[in-house]
Design an enzyme around this catalytic site. Structure first.
Site, mmCIF file in Angstrom:
data_model
loop_
_atom_site.group_PDB
_atom_site.id
_atom_site.type_symbol
_atom_site.label_atom_id
_atom_site.label_comp_id
_atom_site.label_asym_id
_atom_site.label_seq_id
_atom_site.Cartn_x
_atom_site.Cartn_y
_atom_site.Cartn_z
ATOM 1 N N ILE A 1 -3.111 1.948 9.943
ATOM 2 C CA ILE A 1 -4.510 1.782 9.541
ATOM 3 C C ILE A 1 -4.656 1.755 8.026
ATOM 4 C CG2 ILE A 1 -4.988 4.285 9.547
ATOM 5 C CD1 ILE A 1 -7.768 3.550 10.799
ATOM 6 N N LYS A 2 -3.679 2.278 7.299
ATOM 7 C CA LYS A 2 -3.776 2.398 5.843
ATOM 8 C C LYS A 2 -3.732 1.055 5.117
ATOM 9 C CE LYS A 2 -4.041 6.917 5.516
ATOM 10 N NZ LYS A 2 -5.253 7.563 5.008
#
Lengths: 321, 104
Positions: free
Chosen positions: A48-49
């Site tokens: 998700i980063k």
């Protein structure tokens, strides 16, 4: 859409999948309670980063803080570093990561593969050592740019502008959103967006409860709450033990075939708690939660096999989320 | 009415080194008063002089953050499990290094 101009353009747009087997059974005639997983491991570097990394770099470029050839410095325990390393490589920056040495070896190998340089702070020294290391680097390199994900509004904005709208588009009947609490960017950004659009939406945080070694604080005043954090965005906040996170991570792959990292297990634990409450209350619920990353980077911990107690011991003293 | 309270290492100087202590109270506030009577000074580390929960202290009732359950007025029941933890941004150490850069 399946064609993109570059890898950076392929960030986001992740699938939302139902979990028919892990969703709780409701009594006959009762409204449905369903769990939905947003597969953030489908991003370019597998977590998700990628979303905040891309937003933070773009924002720094647009504001003139970051210029071609600059060095980016980021204290990170893993995924943000990997995402930044990829973005930095493609946009022409050098990346230096400061990280505690007690993160999994896969993360370190990945960072190096993407071309990042790593400076370790001793695990045993905890945050005090990290502070000391950081102070030293800052003094030596005042020209390095730090994006500082814990206080960077572009981190939360990435989720406000992408994760939130994607969720609402794919699940207009959403009643709960559950995500992990670290920098708090995912929950703040997605949470704010959904609050504006969905009446009575419940925003639920799951935070990992690490062993004492990991905290490494000498007193309460050394604690830290990220600048991005605004408690009014949340409705509830759960602390999830290593044991519960491992148990749920194993259930994800056993029952639904989703091979995820342990932070996703912690999030599922909180998602199941609110789902079961909805069943008890006889209320309809569509609970969407985040799969932060895949399990690949954590295989070396050995925590996917053996007893739960073995797994707990294997993860003791590690940053597993 | 017994409520189990888990105390972090940095506060165990108030509990004679004990990791788990027992207390009683209908609310968190009542429980903390009871604990302070047995472990003098503990409450002062958790509550500010203004009477609110310390910014860097998180207290969980059965794994849920008490700030979302009414804070000091949160209702407690026999058999509840309380965990006190320092606030550390999901455990990541990067924040500490980051904070150092910004002189915080």
């Amino acid at each position: 859409m399946a064609r993109y101009e570059s890898l950076l353009d392929a960030c986001g747009g992740t699938p939302l999948v139902g979990l028919p087997r892990l969703s709780p059974t409701v009594p006959e005639g009762a409204p449905p309670v369903r769990l939905w997983a947003k597969l953030e491991d489908r991003n370019p570097t597998g977590s998700i980063k990628d979303r905040p990394a891309l937003y933070m770099v773009r924002e720094a470029e647009e504001s003139g803080r970051l210029r071609p050839g600059d060095t980016i410095l980021e204290p990170t325990s893993g995924n943000t570093g990997i995402s930044l390393a990829m973005v930095a490589k493609l946009r022409g920056y050098r990346l230096v990561c400061v990280m505690p040495e007690n993160v999994s070896s896969e993360r370190i190998q990945l960072l190096r593969m993407y071309g990042a340089e790593i400076i370790f702070s001793p695990a045993a020294g905890g945050s005090n050592q990290a502070v000391a290391v950081a102070k030293q680097i800052a003094a030596e390199h005042p020209d390095w740019v730090m994006l500082f994900q814990y206080g960077n509004a572009a981190n939360a904005r990435a989720h406000y502008e992408t994760t939130g709208p994607e969720l609402l588009h794919d699940l207009p009947t959403i009643t709960h959103f559950v995500a992990g609490l670290g920098t708090t960017g995912t929950l703040m950004g997605t949470g704010r967006y959904l609050r504006e659009k969905v009446e009575d939406i419940q925003i639920v945080a799951a935070e990992p409860r690490y062993g004492e070694i990991v905290y490494g604080l000498r007193n309460i005043d050394e604690g830290y709450v990220p600048e991005l954090y605004d408690a009014t965005v949340l409705n509830r906040r759960f602390s999830v033990s290593t044991r519960d996170a491992v148990l749920r991570t194993r259930q994800l792959v056993d029952v639904e075939g989703i091979f995820a990292g342990f932070s996703s297990g912690a999030i599922l634990h909180a998602a199941l708690a609110v789902a079961h409450e909805a069943v008890k209350a006889g209320k309809r619920a569509d609970v969407a939660f985040v799969i932060c990353d895949g399990g690949w980077k954590y295989l070396s911990t050995g925590a996917y096999g053996g007893t739960l107690t073995d797994a707990e011991e294997a993860l003791e003293g590690q940053l597993w989320a | 009415m017994a409520i189990e309270v888990r105390v972090p290492t940095i506060l165990r100087s108030y509990t004679g080194g004990s990791k788990i202590v027992e207390g009683a109270g209908d609310t968190l506030s009542g429980l903390l008063d009871d604990l302070d009577a047995k472990h003098s000074g503990l409450k002062g580390r958790l509550i500010t002089p203004e009477g609110g929960l310390h910014r860097f202290v998180n207290i969980y009732v059965n794994d849920e953050d008490v700030r979302f359950l009414g804070a000091l007025d949160a209702k407690l029941n026999d058999g509840d499990s309380i965990t006190i933890l320092p606030a550390v941004a999901g455990g990541a150490l990067g924040f500490a290094a980051a904070a150092a850069f910004f002189g915080r």
